[in-house]
Design an enzyme around this catalytic site. Sequence first.
Site, short mmCIF file in Angstrom:
data_model
loop_
_atom_site.label_atom_id
_atom_site.label_comp_id
_atom_site.label_asym_id
_atom_site.label_seq_id
_atom_site.Cartn_x
_atom_site.Cartn_y
_atom_site.Cartn_z
N GLU A 166 2.06 6.40 -6.98
CA GLU A 166 0.94 7.41 -7.60
C GLU A 166 1.54 8.62 -7.32
OE1 GLU A 166 -2.90 6.10 -6.37
OE2 GLU A 166 -2.69 4.24 -7.27
N GLU A 169 1.07 -1.05 0.15
CA GLU A 169 0.36 0.19 0.08
C GLU A 169 1.01 1.28 -0.56
OE1 GLU A 169 -2.92 2.33 -0.58
OE2 GLU A 169 -3.77 0.30 -0.36
#
Length: 127
Positions: free
Chosen positions: A72, A65
């Site tokens: 990103e 995660e």
Amino acid sequence: MKNRRFRERLGFALAGWRAGWRRERSFRAQTLTGIGALVALLILRPAPAWWANVAILVALVLALELLNSAIEAVIDLLHPGLHDEIKAAKDMVAGAVLAISAAAVVTAGALMVDRGPAVLREWGAVR
């Protein structure tokens, strides 16, 4: 940045966790789910191998995660516009998080099948 003392490197890693917690709803949700897994282990009291398996999966989910969020963030900084290749890259990293999360759910189910009935018998809920 290379060859820093361990204490400094640990500080960078903890800052990464803090940034993930502050910036990413998914990281907060995954962390709370990991805490729920710890509570389940305390209630179910499985064999040590189960503890190790769950710990590894929780760590992998959280690590992926954070990695997803970092990738990103870099992509959005370098190329804020929409592009098919960027969408594919983001989707693939999100898919990696989904894959390990699915493995964690399967493991949770297996743990419940393995320990759930025994715990219910101990509590007198099932004969």
